[in-house]
Scaffold this motif. Structure first.
Motif, short mmCIF file in Angstrom:
data_model
loop_
_atom_site.label_atom_id
_atom_site.label_comp_id
_atom_site.label_asym_id
_atom_site.label_seq_id
_atom_site.Cartn_x
_atom_site.Cartn_y
_atom_site.Cartn_z
N THR A 1 -26.25 96.76 91.08
CA THR A 1 -25.66 96.62 92.41
C THR A 1 -24.73 97.79 92.68
O THR A 1 -24.54 98.68 91.84
CB THR A 1 -24.88 95.30 92.50
N LEU A 2 -24.11 97.77 93.85
CA LEU A 2 -23.19 98.85 94.20
C LEU A 2 -21.96 98.87 93.30
O LEU A 2 -21.24 99.88 93.25
CB LEU A 2 -22.77 98.72 95.66
N ALA A 3 -21.70 97.78 92.58
CA ALA A 3 -20.62 97.80 91.60
C ALA A 3 -20.92 98.78 90.47
O ALA A 3 -20.00 99.21 89.75
CB ALA A 3 -20.40 96.39 91.04
N THR B 1 -14.46 102.36 99.82
CA THR B 1 -13.43 101.51 100.42
C THR B 1 -14.00 100.13 100.68
O THR B 1 -15.20 99.96 100.94
CB THR B 1 -12.93 102.11 101.75
N GLY B 2 -13.12 99.14 100.63
CA GLY B 2 -13.53 97.78 100.90
C GLY B 2 -13.97 97.05 99.64
O GLY B 2 -14.12 97.64 98.56
N PRO B 3 -14.20 95.76 99.74
CA PRO B 3 -14.59 94.93 98.58
C PRO B 3 -16.05 95.11 98.21
O PRO B 3 -16.89 94.20 98.40
CB PRO B 3 -14.29 93.50 99.06
N VAL B 4 -16.38 96.26 97.66
CA VAL B 4 -17.78 96.56 97.33
C VAL B 4 -18.30 95.61 96.26
O VAL B 4 -19.49 95.26 96.24
CB VAL B 4 -17.92 98.03 96.89
N ASP B 5 -17.41 95.20 95.34
CA ASP B 5 -17.85 94.33 94.24
C ASP B 5 -18.08 92.89 94.67
O ASP B 5 -18.54 92.07 93.87
CB ASP B 5 -16.84 94.39 93.10
#
Length: 412
Positions: A290-292, A313-317
């Motif tokens: 994933t993007l995490a 930026t932002g809650p990517v996880d």
């Protein structure tokens, strides 16, 4: 003439003949029980054509009967591996087109199966009579010709009963040709009717279409997965190997080999996961990245000599699973596109998750000699397809002197 004789050389003609004749068994059984001591015409009609009808209707109402009849029809009424004569491009027909092999699921299907069984019994009885009669005529003609008219062969040609014996020899093939023509016509008729009476219902056709669509979508998804993971791994390996050879530095070569090893290991894991899906062996497979895990992609790009400026930026996880997984693949393909077409050029990566929208923005310097075009290959097309499936949009192409890949995906 060959066009008219061609059906006589096809195995399916005779499997159809056998299939139709099997329907005569019910009529023969009923006629034997009914009794035909004097063999009157009315007794024949009642025994062969009337009494079997209730039995056919009752059998057709049994759900499993539709499956049995469908399997028989597919095997014997339509060319397949058993019908070698249908190998020609002009003669071949689909094996059992529109014939269902599922049990009856509604009263409509039960009624159609009952009608099919009645038709099969009636056609079988009629074909049995015609076969018996014309075969008898052929044998009578052969006997009369061999004994020079010591017997009367005029079973259905009484006008020739007083002719010379050699007329019987000339007429020997006639009943056989008439019989084979009748068999071909009945076989075609039964095959056509089978598609209507034994064909799947509209609900079954819709279910089959939906299943086929799901299979195609799954195949496309697996193809994109293989393209993204293996294409990225091979691109990184080629770039690292070329850079190590050009640098001629043992320390840089060690780092390049380590990056190639790590990239290859992850590619093998992706390949194993896809193969597990194809095998459907039920064993747990590795979760899709994933993007995490985006830092891994950026590190690979940096070890390949690319200067990467990243801003996340932002809650990517905490992104929704499908958005995060597909976003990772889009970022991977964008970086692979840079390595493959632009080489070691500065890259700016922005990943932002806010206001219900995930934005991916990848820009790199656009060298004129190796500039990619907006008519890119399957990788860029795959990015646009992924974005569309998730309800978003993607733009790829030159922008203010750079090559830009921008993706916007809704988080809802």
């Amino acid at each position: 003439m060959p066009r008219f004789l061609r059906p006589l050389t096809r195995a399916v003609t005779y499997t159809r003949w056998l299939h139709v004749l099997v329907g005569c068994v019910a009529g023969l059984t009923c006629a034997s029980v009914y009794g035909m001591s004097e063999a009157k015409a009315l007794d024949l009609v009642v025994g062969f054509f009337v009494l079997p009808v209730p039995l056919g209707v009752a059998a057709g109402l049994v759900p499993a009967m539709r499956r049995a009849e469908g399997l028989q029809a597919r095997l014997m009424l339509f060319p397949g591996a058993h019908a070698r004569g249908a190998a020609g491009p002009h003669d071949a027909e689909p094996a059992g087109p529109g014939v269902s092999v599922m049990p009856s699921a509604s009263w409509n299907e039960r009624c159609r199966t009952a009608l099919w069984l009645v038709l099969r019994i009636e056609a079988g009885s009629a074909t049995g009579f015609v076969t018996f009669f014309l075969m008898g005529q052929t044998l009578a003609s052969i006997g009369a010709a061999a004994q020079e008219r010591t017997t009367d062969p005029a079973l259905f040609l009484p006008a020739l009963a007083d002719g010379p014996w050699w007329t019987d020899a000339l007429l020997v093939p006639a009943p056989l040709l008439i019989l084979l023509g009748f068999v071909v016509a009945v076989g075609h008729f039964m095959a056509a009717v089978a598609g209507r009476l034994l064909g799947p219902s509209p609900a079954q056709r819709l279910a089959a279409l939906e299943e086929r669509t799901e299979q195609l979508l799954e195949r496309n998804r697996i193809a994109r997965e293989l393209h993204d993971s293996l294409g990225h791994a091979l691109t990184v390996a080629v770039v690292q190997a070329g850079a190590a050879r050009a640098a001629a530095d043992p320390e840089f070569t060690d780092r390049a080999l380590e990056a190639i090893e790590d990239t290859g290991r992850h590619a093998l894991e992706d390949l194993d996961r896809v193969l597990r899906i194809l095998r459907e062996d039920g064993q747990p497979g590795r979760q899709r990245p994933t993007l995490a895990d985006a830092d891994r992609l950026l590190d690979f790009a940096r070890t390949s000599g690319v200067k990467v400026e990243a801003e996340v930026t932002g809650p990517v996880d905490r992104l929704p699973g499908p958005v995060s997984r597909e976003g990772y693949r889009m970022l991977q393909e964008a970086l692979t596109n840079v390595l493959r077409h632009a080489g070691q050029v500065p890259v700016r990566v922005q990943v932002a998750a806010d206001d219900g929208l995930l934005t991916l923005d990848v820009r790199n310097t656009l060298p004129a000699p190796t500039a990619p075009t907006g008519r890119g290959g399957s990788g860029l097309r795959g990015i646009r397809e992924r974005a569309t499936l998730l309800g978003g949009r993607a733009h790829t192409g030159p922008h203010d002197g750079d090559w830009r890949v921008r993706v916007e995906l809704p988080l809802a």
